[in-house]
Scaffold this motif. Structure first.
Motif, PDB file in Angstrom:
ATOM      1  N   ARG A  34     -11.424  34.366  36.708  1.00 15.88           N
ATOM      2  CA  ARG A  34     -10.864  35.701  36.591  1.00 15.88           C
ATOM      3  C   ARG A  34      -9.954  35.731  35.370  1.00 15.88           C
ATOM      4  O   ARG A  34      -9.371  34.701  34.994  1.00 15.88           O
ATOM      5  CB  ARG A  34     -10.091  36.057  37.851  1.00 15.88           C
TER       6      ARG A  34
ATOM      7  N   ASP B  56     -14.202  34.379  39.053  1.00 14.82           N
ATOM      8  CA  ASP B  56     -14.980  35.608  38.949  1.00 14.82           C
ATOM      9  C   ASP B  56     -16.330  35.279  39.569  1.00 14.82           C
ATOM     10  O   ASP B  56     -17.215  34.712  38.919  1.00 14.82           O
ATOM     11  CB  ASP B  56     -15.133  36.002  37.479  1.00 14.82           C
TER      12      ASP B  56
ATOM     13  N   GLU C 121     -18.887  36.994  40.544  1.00 13.66           N
ATOM     14  CA  GLU C 121     -20.096  37.627  40.020  1.00 13.66           C
ATOM     15  C   GLU C 121     -20.598  36.928  38.763  1.00 13.66           C
ATOM     16  O   GLU C 121     -21.807  36.881  38.510  1.00 13.66           O
ATOM     17  CB  GLU C 121     -19.840  39.111  39.737  1.00 13.66           C
ATOM     18  N   ALA C 122     -19.683  36.375  37.981  1.00 16.17           N
ATOM     19  CA  ALA C 122     -20.075  35.698  36.738  1.00 16.17           C
ATOM     20  C   ALA C 122     -20.338  34.215  36.945  1.00 16.17           C
ATOM     21  O   ALA C 122     -20.758  33.524  36.005  1.00 16.17           O
ATOM     22  CB  ALA C 122     -18.990  35.890  35.677  1.00 16.17           C
ATOM     23  N   SER C 123     -20.089  33.727  38.154  1.00 18.48           N
ATOM     24  CA  SER C 123     -20.270  32.304  38.458  1.00 18.48           C
ATOM     25  C   SER C 123     -21.611  32.067  39.132  1.00 18.48           C
ATOM     26  O   SER C 123     -22.217  32.977  39.702  1.00 18.48           O
ATOM     27  CB  SER C 123     -19.145  31.811  39.386  1.00 18.48           C
TER      28      SER C 123
END
Length: 362
Positions: free
Chosen positions: A43, A61, A63-65
């Protein structure tokens, strides 16, 4: 061998720091079994901010992981504070759901207690207690990108060909605890560059992402006309760093950057170390590091006891690290005669693989 030896299900849990990830990759590439990579993104507030040390995903984060879900691994290899908290979370979830506890191999300087990991692999600049699950190496597991160096040598060959020899590269880092970059540090660097010029050579200085622009201006004030200064810029195509690694007759590195010193050592190039100055608080911090070194290295039983009592912590030992390079003939303090070119420092990854095999077979 990876096709015939399935080994334990292995995850590499890594973040966005390329240097850290490269150390994990150095180990993973030598494993005789397959592995999977789980990239974890932070994040925004935790890209630089430090999350609390606990098994958690609160700093991610998601969603980005990459997905973190069963089937859980049996072995986790990770590096850095932020990914290590994820590894501890995976370990807890796996144990609660399956009753089996994944083993964790941590690379570098741990933020969590050493006992939270099954194996901690660190190099000699990290002062750690003398306990069985710690494996100390001479240098960090940083593999030099020889292709990048050779490409730099080829691209800069014509520009370097006209410069008087010896060509001495100056690789400059930036302020970090406990060091400061002030006018005195700039004068010391410029003085060394002038000495190279007086001897008929060419001092070629390359700044880095961490070098303050004000410090670069101070350097320019006293830098010899025969010298060159490269001012670091993001995504620049004319950065001479790799070319200097491969083409310079010797290199002087500021002592705040262990990674740059290691790259020179990997090449076996003559290496000089210039230690930055210390702020008043930095002098106190240097004394703390010295005391920790004495306890961890000279009095390991006492150091181990104090660590377990939480009266002594893990820290980096810049002075001790460079002193070991000097004792091995791989470096000298800047301003003294640089050592002759020597044998490139070898990776010690085989030792790590042996320890990992012992861990998974236990």
């Amino acid at each position: 061998m990876r096709d015939t030896d399935p080994g334990p299900r292995t995850w590499l849990v890594v973040g966005d720091k390329g240097g850290d990830n490269a150390q994990v990759a150095t180990i993973a590439d030598q494993l005789p079994w397959r592995y999977e990579t789980r990239f974890v993104a932070m994040r925004p507030r935790y890209v630089k901010g430090k999350p609390w040390v606990r098994p958690s995903l609160h700093h991610l984060d998601l969603e980005a992981s990459d997905a973190l879900e069963p089937p859980w691994p049996e072995l986790i290899i990770t590096v850095g504070r932020r990914p290590s908290l994820v590894a501890l979370w995976i370990q807890r979830e796996a144990q609660e759901q399956t009753g089996r506890r994944p083993r964790i191999v941590f690379i570098g300087k741990p933020s969590a207690r050493v006992g939270r990991f099954d194996l901690v692999v660190a190099s000699s600049e990290v002062l750690l207690p003398a306990v069985p699950n710690v494996e100390l190496l001479s240098l960090p597991l940083m593999r030099l990108d020889e292709g990048r160096v050779q490409q730099g040598v080829a691209e800069w060959a014509e520009r370097f060909a006209t410069l008087p020899r010896p060509l001495i590269g100056f690789l400059v880092g930036g302020p970090t605890n406990p060091f400061r970059y002030n006018r005195n540090m700039a004068r010391r660097l410029s003085g060394l560059a002038r000495q190279v010029a007086r001897d008929g050579g060419t001092p070629y200085l390359s700044t880095s992402r961490r070098t303050p622009e004000r410090f670069t201006r101070w350097l320019a004030e006293g830098f010899p006309e025969a010298g060159k200064i490269y001012r670091w810029m993001p995504d620049a195509s004319d950065n001479p760093y790799s070319a200097l690694l491969g083409s310079a007759d010797g290199l002087i590195v500021t002592g705040d950057s262990i990674s740059m010193a290691v790259e020179v050592a990997r090449l076996g190039k003559p290496l000089g170390i210039l230690m930055p100055g210390y702020s008043p608080v930095g002098h106190v911090d240097r004394l703390r590091r010295w005391a920790t070194r004495w306890l961890m290295v000279e009095r390991p039983a006492l150091g181990r006891t104090l660590y377990r009592a939480r009266l002594l912590g893990v820290t980096r030992d810049y002075d001790g690290f460079y002193q070991s390079l000097i004792r091995e003939g791989r470096a000298a303090w800047a301003g003294t005669k640089l050592p002759m070119p020597g044998r490139p420092a070898a990776l010690e990854v085989e030792r790590v693989i042996v320890r990992i095999r012992e861990l998974v077979n236990a």
